[in-house]
Design a protein around this motif. Structure first.
Motif, PDB file in Angstrom:
ATOM      1  N   VAL A  62       0.818  -0.762   0.040  1.00 39.44           N
ATOM      2  CA  VAL A  62       0.038  -0.019  -0.489  1.00 39.44           C
ATOM      3  C   VAL A  62       0.906   0.814   0.108  1.00 39.44           C
ATOM      4  CG1 VAL A  62      -1.529  -1.171   1.043  1.00 39.44           C
ATOM      5  CG2 VAL A  62      -0.011   0.003   2.363  1.00 39.44           C
ATOM      6  N   THR A  63       0.163   2.258  -0.094  1.00 34.65           N
ATOM      7  CA  THR A  63       1.313   3.999  -0.024  1.00 34.65           C
ATOM      8  C   THR A  63       1.599   4.659   1.297  1.00 34.65           C
ATOM      9  OG1 THR A  63      -0.056   4.538  -2.146  1.00 34.65           O
ATOM     10  CG2 THR A  63       0.641   6.022  -1.505  1.00 34.65           C
ATOM     11  N   PRO A  64       2.341   4.139   2.042  1.00 34.42           N
ATOM     12  CA  PRO A  64       2.280   4.948   3.330  1.00 34.42           C
ATOM     13  C   PRO A  64       1.580   5.760   3.260  1.00 34.42           C
ATOM     14  CG  PRO A  64       4.551   4.602   2.276  1.00 34.42           C
ATOM     15  CD  PRO A  64       3.762   4.519   1.022  1.00 34.42           C
ATOM     16  N   ASP A  65       1.787   6.443   4.838  1.00 34.11           N
ATOM     17  CA  ASP A  65       0.927   7.676   4.917  1.00 34.11           C
ATOM     18  C   ASP A  65       1.414   8.979   4.718  1.00 34.11           C
ATOM     19  OD1 ASP A  65      -1.337   6.401   6.422  1.00 34.11           O
ATOM     20  OD2 ASP A  65       0.213   6.056   8.355  1.00 34.11           O
ATOM     21  N   HIS A  66       1.093   9.834   4.766  1.00 28.57           N
ATOM     22  CA  HIS A  66       1.487  11.082   5.182  1.00 28.57           C
ATOM     23  C   HIS A  66       2.323  11.555   5.823  1.00 28.57           C
ATOM     24  CE1 HIS A  66      -1.376  11.373   1.402  1.00 28.57           C
ATOM     25  NE2 HIS A  66      -2.291  11.471   2.511  1.00 28.57           N
ATOM     26  N   VAL A  67       3.561  12.314   5.466  1.00 30.80           N
ATOM     27  CA  VAL A  67       4.772  12.659   6.214  1.00 30.80           C
ATOM     28  C   VAL A  67       5.244  14.094   6.452  1.00 30.80           C
ATOM     29  CG1 VAL A  67       7.204  11.968   6.688  1.00 30.80           C
ATOM     30  CG2 VAL A  67       6.154  10.377   5.578  1.00 30.80           C
ATOM     31  N   LEU A  68       5.085  14.111   7.843  1.00 33.72           N
ATOM     32  CA  LEU A  68       5.651  15.942   8.111  1.00 33.72           C
ATOM     33  C   LEU A  68       6.483  15.886   8.604  1.00 33.72           C
ATOM     34  CD1 LEU A  68       5.379  19.122   7.941  1.00 33.72           C
ATOM     35  CD2 LEU A  68       3.386  18.072  10.540  1.00 33.72           C
ATOM     36  N   LEU A  69       8.146  16.997   8.413  1.00 28.69           N
ATOM     37  CA  LEU A  69       9.478  16.675   8.469  1.00 28.69           C
ATOM     38  C   LEU A  69       9.196  18.107   8.701  1.00 28.69           C
ATOM     39  CD1 LEU A  69      11.580  14.838   6.038  1.00 28.69           C
ATOM     40  CD2 LEU A  69       9.963  14.163   8.068  1.00 28.69           C
ATOM     41  N   SER A  70       9.829  18.341   9.886  1.00 29.25           N
ATOM     42  CA  SER A  70       9.739  19.911  10.910  1.00 29.25           C
ATOM     43  C   SER A  70      10.741  20.130  12.195  1.00 29.25           C
ATOM     44  CB  SER A  70       8.314  20.057  11.835  1.00 29.25           C
ATOM     45  OG  SER A  70       8.381  18.735  13.205  1.00 29.25           O
ATOM     46  N   GLY A  71      10.848  21.658  11.774  1.00 30.51           N
ATOM     47  CA  GLY A  71      12.963  21.594  11.934  1.00 30.51           C
ATOM     48  C   GLY A  71      12.871  23.041  11.568  1.00 30.51           C
TER      49      GLY A  71
END
Length: 349
Positions: A62-71
């Motif tokens: 399946v397609t991976p979950d959406h990813v949020l990268l912060s910093g």
């Protein structure tokens, strides 16, 4: 074709990278980027968590979950997005929040996606509100509603979108709206690097650039890089230039220190503007408190430059403190300028 549609990005193969290096390193930032999670240095917790997310999705097909990268800037958020696409063996399509001024801009980008693609939106906190609201439906239901026509005759046409993974980066996660933040299945906070990891970053970059460097010189560069790989790589290239012009090209401790002195980077990683701010605060105003606008005038810069470029590191390094009345120099700042702090200075024991 609009700016947001220029789209597809494929990571270069290793031999292509080497050819570019031999051709003159026209894109040093790209050549120094790691291309897999195993090559990525530091951020151990983020890498472990992300590896689980990606491996689990691949195992299930399946397609991976959406990813949020912060910093903060320079810690590898864009590089991590490229690595995600590489790990999934798919295409990476890139844009930025400021480029998505209208919902139509986002619709054009989404309509060009193929199944399994990774869409990377940098500085997503700056996306326009109409585009953000369209993104909600695209992230959850993989469809958008396109409005055709105007006024009473306007018609909404549903448009199905192939399943994709959104990877978003932000330097100001607090500016994200709650509904947008909640739609990400995985959120990662990128942390500043310690000197050990930054030394590995410098050593790896030197190997890629074909530069000979002593370990203690790599440590010296790493210790002045503000905990940021991007700065470490930039300083390494400047030290390399110094070593090639003034020595035999080998980077030893003398070459590293000599180059960093030439480029106004002191032992704490402060540059000319940082020291000018500290000097204005201490020598010009007795250590504060002083408003940021006053400091900006004193150093001849815009207040936003002082507040967004200088202050974050000066505060993190414990050299200044933000108070309700203004900026205050700590005892460490006085000592850094070779001055004796008066009694009552913040941080004086």
């Amino acid at each position: 074709m609009s700016d947001v549609e220029r789209t597809e990005f494929q990571l270069p193969e290793r031999d292509v990278v080497d050819t570019r290096l031999q051709a003159g390193e026209q894109d040093a930032e790209t050549t120094l980027r790691p291309r897999s999670l195993d090559e990525f240095i530091g951020q151990q917790k983020v890498r472990s968590q992300l590896s689980l997310v990606l491996t689990g999705a691949k195992n299930r097909g399946v397609t991976p979950d959406h990813v949020l990268l912060s910093g903060p800037p320079g810690l590898g958020k864009t590089t991590m997005a490229m690595i995600i696409a590489q790990e999934l063996n798919t295409n990476l399509r890139m844009t930025s929040g400021p480029a998505l001024e209208r919902a139509g801009d986002l619709a054009a980008m989404l309509s060009n996606l193929m199944e399994g693609d990774v869409l990377f939106i940098d500085e997503i906190h700056r996306i326009a509100r109409p585009a953000e609201e369209m993104l909600y439906m695209a992230m959850e239901d993989f469809r958008i509603d396109v409005i055709v026509g105007k006024g009473p005759g306007a018609t909404s046409i549903p448009l199905e979108i192939p399943p994709f993974t959104l990877v978003a980066a932000t330097t100001r996660s607090g500016m994200l709206t709650g509904p947008l933040r909640d739609r990400f299945g995985f959120t990662a906070q990128m942390e500043f690097y310690d000197v050990t990891d930054l030394t590995r970053v410098v050593t790896r970059a030197a190997t890629i650039l074909g530069v000979s460097i002593d370990h203690d010189a790599a440590v010296e560069i790493a210790s002045r890089s503000r905990g940021t790989p991007r700065i470490a790589n930039r300083l390494l290239r400047r030290v390399r230039d110094f070593a090639e012009v003034n020595a035999d090209g080998h980077i030893d401790m003398a070459a590293a220190r000599g180059a960093l002195e030439v480029f106004d980077v002191d032992e704490a990683g402060l540059d000319r503007l940082d020291r000018a701010v500290l000097s204005a605060l201490i020598r010009g105003h007795g250590g504060g408190p002083v408003g940021v606008n006053t400091l900006a005038v004193a150093v001849g810069e815009e207040s936003t430059t002082v507040e967004e470029v200088c202050e974050p590191y000066l505060v993190r390094a414990g050299l200044i403190a933000r108070t309700g009345r203004g900026r205050v120099a700590t005892a460490a700042a006085w000592h850094h300028l070779g001055l004796t702090p008066p009694d009552g200075t913040l941080g004086l024991h």
